[in-house]
Design a protein around this motif. Structure first.
Motif, mmCIF file in Angstrom:
data_model
loop_
_atom_site.group_PDB
_atom_site.id
_atom_site.type_symbol
_atom_site.label_atom_id
_atom_site.label_comp_id
_atom_site.label_asym_id
_atom_site.label_seq_id
_atom_site.Cartn_x
_atom_site.Cartn_y
_atom_site.Cartn_z
ATOM 1 N N GLU A 116 0.700 -1.226 -0.031
ATOM 2 C CA GLU A 116 0.038 -0.139 -0.048
ATOM 3 C C GLU A 116 1.075 1.295 -0.091
ATOM 4 O OE1 GLU A 116 -3.380 0.732 -0.211
ATOM 5 O OE2 GLU A 116 -3.660 -1.344 -0.801
ATOM 6 N N LYS A 117 1.903 1.365 0.686
ATOM 7 C CA LYS A 117 2.870 2.341 0.853
ATOM 8 C C LYS A 117 3.673 2.601 -0.273
ATOM 9 C CE LYS A 117 3.908 2.536 5.554
ATOM 10 N NZ LYS A 117 5.218 2.283 6.826
ATOM 11 N N LEU A 118 3.908 1.583 -1.313
ATOM 12 C CA LEU A 118 4.424 1.495 -2.499
ATOM 13 C C LEU A 118 3.463 2.119 -3.474
ATOM 14 C CD1 LEU A 118 6.420 -1.911 -2.886
ATOM 15 C CD2 LEU A 118 7.391 0.662 -2.815
ATOM 16 N N LEU A 119 2.381 1.748 -3.180
ATOM 17 C CA LEU A 119 1.374 2.141 -4.332
ATOM 18 C C LEU A 119 0.777 3.769 -4.159
ATOM 19 C CD1 LEU A 119 -1.192 -0.700 -4.565
ATOM 20 C CD2 LEU A 119 0.580 -0.066 -6.399
ATOM 21 N N ARG A 120 0.970 4.234 -2.863
ATOM 22 C CA ARG A 120 0.959 5.749 -2.667
ATOM 23 C C ARG A 120 2.173 6.553 -3.181
ATOM 24 N NH1 ARG A 120 -1.879 3.614 2.205
ATOM 25 N NH2 ARG A 120 0.145 3.616 3.322
ATOM 26 N N VAL A 172 4.718 6.272 -8.579
ATOM 27 C CA VAL A 172 3.498 5.205 -8.734
ATOM 28 C C VAL A 172 2.015 5.866 -9.176
ATOM 29 C CG1 VAL A 172 2.158 3.099 -8.103
ATOM 30 C CG2 VAL A 172 4.474 3.183 -7.662
ATOM 31 N N GLN A 173 1.843 6.829 -8.377
ATOM 32 C CA GLN A 173 0.591 7.695 -8.526
ATOM 33 C C GLN A 173 0.634 8.237 -9.910
ATOM 34 O OE1 GLN A 173 -2.144 7.950 -6.744
ATOM 35 N NE2 GLN A 173 -1.107 6.147 -5.710
ATOM 36 N N ARG A 174 1.740 8.682 -10.132
ATOM 37 C CA ARG A 174 2.008 9.721 -11.678
ATOM 38 C C ARG A 174 1.576 8.528 -12.775
ATOM 39 N NH1 ARG A 174 7.364 10.511 -11.655
ATOM 40 N NH2 ARG A 174 7.497 8.599 -12.971
#
Length: 140
Positions: A120-124, A128-130
């Motif tokens: 979850e931290k990696l996805l935030r 990754v968001q970009r």
């Protein structure tokens, strides 16, 4: 007369159907024992312990019990207390689960919640968001 054996492929990743069924029965038994407070240990008192999974060895003689104290705190203390009471727990499991041999119990902390939090931290992260936004620079 020779016996004709069918060649079986590798076992499924989670184990055979029997391993899964016995593991689930052992999981229910251990969870029931812990819920009712049958284990009298000072380190276990005051802890709500979840048993999300039990993995059985192919010969059903070893059960790896994954446990997680509520909130994930004091997991080392809880694991040590369960290891100290392993003989009692094995006897209780033997009474509740109808098996030819009572499996040896091995307790491990369930780290799936930690791994899910890490993902979850990696996805935030901004990078990754970009990449996940539909209007990225590549569309222009």
């Amino acid at each position: 007369m020779p016996r004709h054996h069918q060649k079986r492929g590798p076992a499924p990743a989670g184990g055979s159907q029997r391993q899964l069924r016995v593991g689930e029965a052992v999981r229910h038994a251990v969870a029931d024992i812990l819920v009712h407070g049958n284990v009298h240990d000072a380190d276990l008192e005051g802890h709500v312990i979840t048993v999300p999974e039990v993995r059985m060895s192919p010969d059903l003689k070893l059960a790896t019990v994954y446990v997680m104290p509520l909130g994930g705190r004091d997991s080392d203390i809880v694991i040590a207390a369960l290891e100290r009471n392993k003989k009692f727990l094995r006897g209780e499991v033997a009474r509740r689960v109808n098996l030819k041999f009572a499996p040896d119990l091995r307790f491990r902390a369930d780290d799936r919640f930690d791994e899910a939090e890490r993902i979850e931290k990696l996805l935030r992260t901004p990078g990754v968001q970009r990449d996940l936004t539909p209007n990225s620079d590549e569309d222009k």
